[in-house]
Design a protein around this motif. Structure first.
Motif, mmCIF file in Angstrom:
data_model
loop_
_atom_site.group_PDB
_atom_site.id
_atom_site.type_symbol
_atom_site.label_atom_id
_atom_site.label_comp_id
_atom_site.label_asym_id
_atom_site.label_seq_id
_atom_site.Cartn_x
_atom_site.Cartn_y
_atom_site.Cartn_z
ATOM 1 N N GLU A 150 -19.411 -73.617 39.275
ATOM 2 C CA GLU A 150 -20.366 -74.480 38.564
ATOM 3 C C GLU A 150 -20.744 -73.869 37.216
ATOM 4 O OE1 GLU A 150 -23.534 -74.970 41.353
ATOM 5 O OE2 GLU A 150 -22.387 -76.337 42.639
ATOM 6 N N TRP A 151 -20.922 -72.538 37.174
ATOM 7 C CA TRP A 151 -21.247 -71.906 35.889
ATOM 8 C C TRP A 151 -20.077 -72.055 34.917
ATOM 9 C CZ3 TRP A 151 -19.183 -68.059 32.819
ATOM 10 C CH2 TRP A 151 -19.941 -67.765 31.674
ATOM 11 N N LEU A 152 -18.856 -71.841 35.410
ATOM 12 C CA LEU A 152 -17.687 -71.946 34.534
ATOM 13 C C LEU A 152 -17.570 -73.349 33.934
ATOM 14 C CD1 LEU A 152 -15.012 -69.993 36.601
ATOM 15 C CD2 LEU A 152 -16.028 -69.282 34.428
ATOM 16 N N MET A 153 -17.952 -74.374 34.708
ATOM 17 C CA MET A 153 -17.835 -75.758 34.244
ATOM 18 C C MET A 153 -19.051 -76.202 33.424
ATOM 19 S SD MET A 153 -14.875 -76.633 35.287
ATOM 20 C CE MET A 153 -14.821 -78.428 35.188
ATOM 21 N N SER A 154 -20.060 -75.330 33.321
ATOM 22 C CA SER A 154 -21.279 -75.704 32.588
ATOM 23 C C SER A 154 -21.093 -75.544 31.082
ATOM 24 C CB SER A 154 -22.457 -74.842 33.048
ATOM 25 O OG SER A 154 -22.309 -73.509 32.558
ATOM 26 N N ALA A 155 -21.968 -76.190 30.340
ATOM 27 C CA ALA A 155 -21.930 -76.062 28.875
ATOM 28 C C ALA A 155 -22.196 -74.621 28.455
ATOM 29 C CB ALA A 155 -22.970 -76.992 28.254
ATOM 30 N N GLU A 156 -22.987 -73.896 29.249
ATOM 31 C CA GLU A 156 -23.338 -72.513 28.901
ATOM 32 C C GLU A 156 -22.101 -71.624 28.787
ATOM 33 O OE1 GLU A 156 -25.704 -68.656 30.737
ATOM 34 O OE2 GLU A 156 -25.960 -70.612 31.687
ATOM 35 N N SER A 157 -21.108 -71.836 29.675
ATOM 36 C CA SER A 157 -19.923 -70.965 29.641
ATOM 37 C C SER A 157 -19.050 -71.247 28.424
ATOM 38 C CB SER A 157 -19.090 -71.143 30.919
ATOM 39 O OG SER A 157 -18.238 -72.271 30.826
ATOM 40 N N GLY A 158 -19.081 -72.493 27.939
ATOM 41 C CA GLY A 158 -18.270 -72.855 26.784
ATOM 42 C C GLY A 158 -16.778 -72.927 27.067
ATOM 43 N N TRP A 159 -16.404 -72.888 28.360
ATOM 44 C CA TRP A 159 -14.983 -72.850 28.724
ATOM 45 C C TRP A 159 -14.474 -74.250 29.029
ATOM 46 C CZ3 TRP A 159 -12.654 -72.982 33.961
ATOM 47 C CH2 TRP A 159 -11.284 -72.671 33.951
ATOM 48 N N ASP A 160 -13.284 -74.546 28.560
ATOM 49 C CA ASP A 160 -12.636 -75.821 28.839
ATOM 50 C C ASP A 160 -11.538 -75.575 29.869
ATOM 51 O OD1 ASP A 160 -11.360 -78.235 28.921
ATOM 52 O OD2 ASP A 160 -10.631 -78.177 26.852
ATOM 53 N N LYS A 161 -11.728 -76.096 31.065
ATOM 54 C CA LYS A 161 -10.771 -75.877 32.146
ATOM 55 C C LYS A 161 -9.368 -76.340 31.762
ATOM 56 C CE LYS A 161 -9.914 -77.215 36.967
ATOM 57 N NZ LYS A 161 -10.297 -78.167 38.031
ATOM 58 N N ALA A 162 -9.282 -77.382 30.939
ATOM 59 C CA ALA A 162 -7.984 -77.956 30.572
ATOM 60 C C ALA A 162 -7.267 -77.152 29.482
ATOM 61 C CB ALA A 162 -8.169 -79.395 30.102
ATOM 62 N N SER A 163 -7.935 -76.140 28.930
ATOM 63 C CA SER A 163 -7.366 -75.412 27.785
ATOM 64 C C SER A 163 -6.211 -74.497 28.181
ATOM 65 C CB SER A 163 -8.453 -74.568 27.119
ATOM 66 O OG SER A 163 -8.835 -73.488 27.967
ATOM 67 N N GLY A 164 -6.184 -74.077 29.450
ATOM 68 C CA GLY A 164 -5.176 -73.112 29.870
ATOM 69 C C GLY A 164 -5.542 -71.683 29.528
ATOM 70 N N GLU A 165 -6.660 -71.501 28.808
ATOM 71 C CA GLU A 165 -7.103 -70.165 28.448
ATOM 72 C C GLU A 165 -7.929 -69.546 29.573
ATOM 73 O OE1 GLU A 165 -9.259 -70.529 24.830
ATOM 74 O OE2 GLU A 165 -7.543 -71.247 23.669
ATOM 75 N N ALA A 166 -7.950 -68.217 29.629
ATOM 76 C CA ALA A 166 -8.723 -67.512 30.645
ATOM 77 C C ALA A 166 -10.215 -67.786 30.456
ATOM 78 C CB ALA A 166 -8.453 -66.014 30.573
#
Length: 296
Positions: free
Chosen positions: A252-268
């Motif tokens: 949930e944290w990884l998918m939140s706006a706070e993490s800034g991570w895009d799951k679809a990006s392929g980046e770590a």
């Protein structure tokens, strides 16, 4: 993409390093090719990435909880554990186990509709090809756990849902039926025990292998916060996502706006903040203590 940890494996005298996954390290005892040393690290993975930093004590919590569950399940299925007498450097987070011929199927059972099962149901009314009644919502409980297996994808690729027919084609009808029976019985027994301790086990993933005699054996870990979704029973309320005692908190944290991570990006994914690490450790320890009645 890189999903395995970068650090060099621990050197353990008398053992040869065989393999490191996202979370576990395998070693072969010198001169005993039919055994393995299974070491649970403190690494945590999500969305097929090994995350940084590790969760303190996680390996020990998962190992000790699995050992406790293996005892609760002994009358349903034998397990792979040979001994907990292991080298001091990995004491508490490693077990000596039988080397098995692993079944090439991820055996998943669901007692409640949520997660990937819910997403598939919303689109097609099915989970792993199994037709379900109309009108189910997030968190609804099934009368009996359903078997929703998936492929065992190579490192770095995603597991994909399998129909029961596909499992029969892969391993044969007899073994497929045994896998379905044992996986759903494990989850049902787990919920019988956990519910008395205030925890609902929404779903779980287990692994099986065959020993030298051809016997089907429960392997790896069982009914842990890494392999299962744990919910507080007193807060269960179908219709929305449930609070959890497992690594769903990290997802949930990884998918939140706070993490800034895009799951679809392929980046770590980015490193986990200290508070997420601390709260994740606390959730794992609380699950262990609630279930076993022991102090970690």
């Amino acid at each position: 993409m890189t999903t395995t940890p970068d650090q060099a494996p621990l050197a353990i005298p008398g053992f040869t390093h065989l393999y490191s996954g996202k979370v576990r390290d395998l070693y072969v005892p010198d001169g005993r090719e039919d055994e393995l040393l299974l070491v649970a690290s403190d690494r945590i993975s999500a969305f097929d990435f090994a995350l940084e930093p590790p969760i303190p004590d996680k390996g020990a919590v998962l190992t000790q909880l699995s050992l406790w569950w293996f005892e609760q399940l002994e009358d349903i299925v034998p397990n792979h554990v040979l001994s907990t007498e292991v080298p001091e450097v990995v004491a508490g987070r490693a077990v000596l186990v039988k080397r098995l011929d692993m079944v090439p199927v991820e055996c998943v059972a669901r007692a409640y509709l949520t997660g990937g099962g819910l997403r598939e149901y919303a689109v097609s009314g099915t989970v792993s090809g199994l037709e379900l009644p109309e009108g189910l919502v997030d968190g609804d409980r099934f009368d009996w756990p359903i078997f929703t297996p998936s492929t065992k994808a190579p490192e770095g690729e995603h597991d994909e849902p399998m129909s029961f027919e596909a499992v029969e084609e892969a391993v044969g009808a007899g073994l497929a039926a045994d896998l379905r029976d044992l996986t759903t019985r494990i989850l049902a027994r787990g919920n019988e025990i956990a519910a008395e301790r205030g925890i609902l086990i929404a779903d779980t993933k287990v692994e099986f292998g065959r020993d030298a005699d051809g016997t089907l054996v429960l392997a790896d870990e069982v009914l842990t916060p890494d392999s299962s979704r744990f919910w507080p029973a007193d807060q269960w309320e179908p219709g929305h996502p449930q609070p959890s005692f497992d690594k769903e908190f990290v997802r949930e944290w990884l998918m939140s706006a706070e993490s800034g991570w895009d799951k679809a990006s392929g980046e770590a994914p980015p490193p986990l903040p200290e508070r997420v690490v601390e709260q994740t450790r606390a959730k794992y320890v609380e699950a262990y203590e609630r279930l076993t009645g022991r102090t970690f």
